[in-house]
Enzyme design. Structure first.
Site, PDB file in Angstrom:
ATOM      1  CG  ASP A  11      -0.263   0.161   2.723  1.00 14.60           C
ATOM      2  OD1 ASP A  11      -0.908   0.588   3.455  1.00 14.60           O
ATOM      3  OD2 ASP A  11       0.912  -0.445   2.624  1.00 14.60           O
ATOM      4  CG  ASP A  16       3.835   0.280   1.908  1.00 17.15           C
ATOM      5  OD1 ASP A  16       3.860   1.282   2.743  1.00 17.15           O
ATOM      6  OD2 ASP A  16       3.306  -0.860   1.866  1.00 17.15           O
ATOM      7  CG  ASN A  40       0.688   3.625   4.058  1.00 19.16           C
ATOM      8  OD1 ASN A  40       0.079   3.503   5.286  1.00 19.16           O
ATOM      9  ND2 ASN A  40       1.512   2.794   3.589  1.00 19.16           N
ATOM     10  CB  THR A 125       4.393  -4.292   3.051  1.00 21.67           C
ATOM     11  OG1 THR A 125       3.852  -3.485   1.921  1.00 21.67           O
ATOM     12  CG2 THR A 125       5.372  -5.215   2.832  1.00 21.67           C
ATOM     13  CG  PHE A 166      -2.639   1.609   9.392  1.00 21.35           C
ATOM     14  CD1 PHE A 166      -2.107   1.229   8.257  1.00 21.35           C
ATOM     15  CD2 PHE A 166      -3.343   2.532   9.557  1.00 21.35           C
ATOM     16  CE1 PHE A 166      -2.726   1.591   7.128  1.00 21.35           C
ATOM     17  CE2 PHE A 166      -4.388   3.005   8.425  1.00 21.35           C
ATOM     18  CZ  PHE A 166      -3.810   2.581   7.231  1.00 21.35           C
ATOM     19  CG  ASN A 167      -0.250  -2.980   7.237  1.00 15.46           C
ATOM     20  OD1 ASN A 167      -0.511  -1.873   7.005  1.00 15.46           O
ATOM     21  ND2 ASN A 167       0.803  -3.137   7.270  1.00 15.46           N
ATOM     22  CG  HIS A 240       6.382   0.095  10.418  1.00 14.12           C
ATOM     23  ND1 HIS A 240       6.498  -0.281  11.804  1.00 14.12           N
ATOM     24  CD2 HIS A 240       6.053   1.372  10.530  1.00 14.12           C
ATOM     25  CE1 HIS A 240       6.215   0.780  12.476  1.00 14.12           C
ATOM     26  NE2 HIS A 240       5.810   1.727  11.655  1.00 14.12           N
ATOM     27  CG  ASP A 241       5.670  -1.561   4.891  1.00 18.00           C
ATOM     28  OD1 ASP A 241       5.094  -0.789   4.302  1.00 18.00           O
ATOM     29  OD2 ASP A 241       5.109  -2.255   5.882  1.00 18.00           O
TER      30      ASP A 241
HETATM   31  O1  RIB Z   1       1.834   0.058  11.187  1.00 20.20           O
HETATM   32  C1  RIB Z   1       2.630   0.152  10.030  1.00 20.20           C
HETATM   33  C2  RIB Z   1       2.162  -0.291   8.734  1.00 20.20           C
HETATM   34  O2  RIB Z   1       1.044   0.828   8.416  1.00 20.20           O
HETATM   35  C3  RIB Z   1       3.121  -0.092   7.541  1.00 20.20           C
HETATM   36  O3  RIB Z   1       2.919  -1.170   6.562  1.00 20.20           O
HETATM   37  C4  RIB Z   1       2.894   1.244   7.062  1.00 20.20           C
HETATM   38  O4  RIB Z   1       3.085   1.379   5.582  1.00 20.20           O
HETATM   39  C5  RIB Z   1       1.352   1.403   7.138  1.00 20.20           C
HETATM   40  O5  RIB Z   1       0.585   0.720   6.049  1.00 20.20           O
HETATM   41 CA    CA Z   2       2.411  -0.603   4.197  1.00 20.93          CA
END
Ligand code: RIB
Ligand code: CA
Length: 311
Positions: A11, A16, A40, A125, A166-167, A240-241
């Site tokens: 996303d 990412d 996102n 991701t 979040f994801n 993160h990703d």
């Molecule tokens: O919480 C982090 C995730 O949420 C990552 O994948 C970032 O790109 C957002 O999508």
């Molecule tokens: Ca992401």
């Protein structure tokens, strides 16, 4: 060296994009395709960003297939607060000539899996909407998936709220389908990704490389870093990703724990939490996940820097 066949589901978003910068130059990966999902930003923007990143970094031969516009059930949330209106902060890339694949993301993944002689690793991701639809619509396809190395969740808390990352929060019902699918999971959750940080000094190092990758990352991260600076305990921003790709190309940098990982879709305050059972006396027959819990941050940053130098 045999390459690892992967399909990356993104996303795109700033981290990412950094995961893609790491993946697109990685000799260890055989990227069979990249698919997009809303998260996102809207699906139009995450797809636009993905096409632009893939072409800008010289890999326009890799198909990009557009996926889910909305979560399965819950109302959509997007993370413009973290990734900006475009999804790439203030970074601007040339608009790619490359167009999305004629197949939608789920049909594309199904086709690639069915036609592959070997099992393929899925690397989502973003929200797990595409992966959930694939597993529900074509359950037979599971035997062509080696494992799902995902960025999502957190064994000890969230970031979107106290419980949810979040994801997962963006599509908890999809996440539950994936977590309950029986496919082996590698969960790159907040337990590891909040340790996968780059500091302003690291960004200075990346900017000093002085090439397209260093310039792009330095610019894109600025917006993202500003959000993290609001944290009184600021030490850097979490990429993160990129941890999913790091797990595949440099697994020695990451520490994991085996356990049972589930997604709560029934709670009120715990809605979209990933519940991880590591109790020694758990029913280990039900273990479904390797949960990543630590990373060698210095080596992670070095991996990112060396990747940028390869462009
Ligand atoms: O919480 C982090 C995730 O949420 C990552 O994948 C970032 O790109 C957002 O999508
Ligand atoms: Ca992401």
């Amino acid at each position: 060296m045999s390459k690892i066949p992967v399909i990356i589901d993104v996303d795109t978003g700033i981290d990412d994009a950094m995961a893609l910068v790491l993946a697109l130059q990685a000799d260890k990966l055989d990227i069979r395709g990249i698919t997009t999902v809303a998260g996102n930003q809207t699906i139009e923007k995450t797809t636009r960003n993905t096409l632009d990143v893939v072409e800008y970094f010289g890999r326009s031969e890799i198909p990009v297939a557009m996926g889910a516009k909305q979560p399965l059930i819950r109302p959509q949330v997007i993370a413009a607060y973290a990734h900006g209106e475009s999804g790439l902060g203030t970074a601007v890339l040339p608009k790619a000539e490359k167009m999305p694949d004629e197949l939608d993301a789920v049909s594309f993944i199904k086709k690639v899996l069915e036609e592959s002689e070997e099992q393929i690793t899925l690397v989502p991701t973003g929200p797990l909407t595409n992966i959930a639809i694939l597993l529900k619509a074509y359950p037979h396809i599971k035997n062509k998936i080696k494992e799902i190395v995902l960025m999502g969740g957190g064994a000890f808390g969230g970031n979107y709220n106290a419980a949810a990352e979040f994801n997962i929060y963006a599509d908890p019902e999809a996440a539950q389908i994936v977590f309950n699918s029986g496919v082996k999971l590698v969960m790159c959750g907040l337990d590891v990704t909040l340790k996968a940080t780059v500091t302003p000094e690291d960004i200075d190092t990346i900017r000093a490389i002085g090439n397209k990758a260093g310039d792009f990352i330095a610019e894109a991260v600025e917006f993202y870093m500003a959000m993290y600076k609001r944290n009184p305990n600021f030490t850097g921003c979490a990429i993160h990703d990129a941890v999913t790709i790091t797990y595949l190309i440099a697994p020695e940098l990451i520490k994991t724990r085996q356990g049972i990982a589930r997604v709560d879709i029934d709670g009120r305050d715990s809605y979209a939490a990933t519940i991880c059972d590591f109790r020694p006396w758990r029913d280990r027959e039900k273990d479904n996940a390797l949960v990543c819990v630590d990373i060698d941050r210095e080596a992670f940053v070095k991996l990112l820097v060396e990747a940028c130098k390869n462009y």
